[in-house]
Design a protein around this motif. Structure first.
Motif, short mmCIF file in Angstrom:
data_model
loop_
_atom_site.label_atom_id
_atom_site.label_comp_id
_atom_site.label_asym_id
_atom_site.label_seq_id
_atom_site.Cartn_x
_atom_site.Cartn_y
_atom_site.Cartn_z
N ALA A 22 -0.52 0.90 -6.90
CA ALA A 22 -1.40 1.62 -7.82
C ALA A 22 -1.83 0.72 -8.97
O ALA A 22 -1.07 -0.15 -9.41
CB ALA A 22 -0.70 2.86 -8.36
N SER A 61 -13.35 7.88 -2.00
CA SER A 61 -12.43 6.87 -1.48
C SER A 61 -13.19 5.77 -0.74
O SER A 61 -12.82 4.60 -0.81
CB SER A 61 -11.40 7.52 -0.55
N ILE A 89 3.02 2.19 -1.74
CA ILE A 89 1.82 2.62 -2.46
C ILE A 89 1.64 1.68 -3.65
O ILE A 89 2.51 1.58 -4.52
CB ILE A 89 1.96 4.07 -2.96
N ALA A 144 -0.83 1.64 1.19
CA ALA A 144 -1.85 2.40 0.46
C ALA A 144 -2.15 1.72 -0.87
O ALA A 144 -1.26 1.18 -1.53
CB ALA A 144 -1.39 3.83 0.21
N VAL A 156 -7.08 3.40 1.35
CA VAL A 156 -7.58 3.38 -0.03
C VAL A 156 -7.90 4.81 -0.45
O VAL A 156 -8.56 5.56 0.28
CB VAL A 156 -8.83 2.49 -0.18
N ASP A 157 -7.42 5.19 -1.64
CA ASP A 157 -7.71 6.50 -2.20
C ASP A 157 -7.85 6.37 -3.71
O ASP A 157 -7.55 5.33 -4.29
CB ASP A 157 -6.60 7.50 -1.84
N ASP A 158 -8.30 7.46 -4.34
CA ASP A 158 -8.51 7.39 -5.78
C ASP A 158 -7.23 7.61 -6.57
O ASP A 158 -6.92 6.86 -7.50
CB ASP A 158 -9.60 8.39 -6.22
N VAL A 159 -6.47 8.65 -6.23
CA VAL A 159 -5.27 8.95 -7.01
C VAL A 159 -4.17 9.47 -6.08
O VAL A 159 -4.46 10.13 -5.08
CB VAL A 159 -5.58 9.99 -8.12
N CYS A 160 -2.95 9.14 -6.39
CA CYS A 160 -1.79 9.63 -5.66
C CYS A 160 -0.95 10.47 -6.61
O CYS A 160 -0.57 10.00 -7.68
CB CYS A 160 -0.97 8.47 -5.09
N VAL A 207 -4.23 2.66 -4.43
CA VAL A 207 -4.87 3.75 -5.18
C VAL A 207 -5.20 3.29 -6.59
O VAL A 207 -4.52 2.41 -7.15
CB VAL A 207 -3.97 5.00 -5.24
N ARG A 234 -1.74 6.42 -10.26
CA ARG A 234 -0.53 7.10 -9.80
C ARG A 234 -0.13 8.12 -10.84
O ARG A 234 0.09 7.78 -12.01
CB ARG A 234 0.61 6.09 -9.59
N LEU A 266 -1.41 10.75 1.53
CA LEU A 266 -1.27 9.40 2.06
C LEU A 266 -0.26 9.37 3.20
O LEU A 266 -0.47 8.70 4.22
CB LEU A 266 -0.85 8.44 0.95
#
Length: 247
Positions: free
Chosen positions: A78, A141, A76, A229, A202-206, A231, A234, A212
């Protein structure tokens, strides 16, 4: 902070901004989605993070949580910690419909990949359920993933990875229940599109990584050669996140 050069506002939006400039999501001053003073407080994650999960780790070593515990998502990457103006920006994008924040924040995703390059064949945004997508009017996303794919000159796939069922919002669940909430929640509608391909999610926040990982598991089951991933932010246990959203 400048918007991504990959997309420009229509003329009418520029004219409207003259009459009613946007308010900074951090401090509320008019003039920009994120004003220069607030942008200066947005400090990217440094090197002292785990290379697999991006949580704080002394010396940038693989943390104990990741050591010996393989996940469907290989790493991941970030851009920021989930705090302050970054947190306000993400929440403003997701829950206040401030779509232009996606373009303001996207360059940080591209910068994170420049700091840590990887090879991918395909960019896939984490999908929303049909109901949530209809309620929100967009998938945040996807807004983030589209300029990332353009910058990397990679295809953007918004149809192969789907939500197989509605789930409770992860933000409303304690950490221990988030993984259970998304088990089996995703499926690949077109396995041939991802088979033997390296996928960048791809995502906004983990937060816990459960979403994910559930996406990565579905892609791996469909034959993806590997899943990584990317993001914007994080979250870390115990990290202060106090910030206000200004409309």
């Amino acid at each position: 902070m400048r918007s991504s050069p990959l997309e420009r506002d229509p003329w009418w939006q520029a004219a409207l901004d003259v009459l009613l400039p946007p308010r900074c999501v951090g401090c509320g001053r008019r003039g920009a989605e994120i004003c220069p003073a607030c942008a200066a407080t947005m400090q990217p994650l440094g090197p002292a993070v785990c290379p697999r999960c991006s949580l704080p780790s002394p010396g940038g070593r693989t943390c104990q949580r990741c050591e010996g515990h393989p996940h469907a998502v290989r790493a991941i990457i970030a851009s920021y910690p989930f705090e302050g103006v970054v947190r306000a920006g993400i929440l403003g994008l997701k829950y206040r419909g401030r779509r232009r924040l996606a373009r303001v924040l996207t360059p940080a995703l591209i910068a994170a990949l420049e700091r840590r390059p990887l090879t991918a064949d395909l960019v896939i945004p984490v999908p929303l359920s049909w109901a949530r997508s209809r309620e929100r009017g967009f998938n945040q996303s996807e807004l983030l993933a589209r300029p990332v794919a353009a910058a990397l000159r990679l295809p953007l796939d918004t149809t192969s990875l789907l939500r197989a069922r509605d789930t409770a919002q992860q933000t409303r669940l304690p950490a221990r229940e988030r993984r259970r909430n998304v088990v089996g929640a995703f499926e690949v509608a077109n396995p041939s599109a991802v088979a033997d391909r390296r996928v960048l999610l791809v995502d906004d926040v983990c937060t816990t990584g459960a979403t994910l990982d559930a996406c990565g598991a579905a892609l791996a089951d469909a034959g993806a050669a590997g899943v990584w991933a990317l993001v914007l932010a994080r979250d870390a246990p115990g990290r202060p996140t106090g910030s206000v959203i200004t409309t």
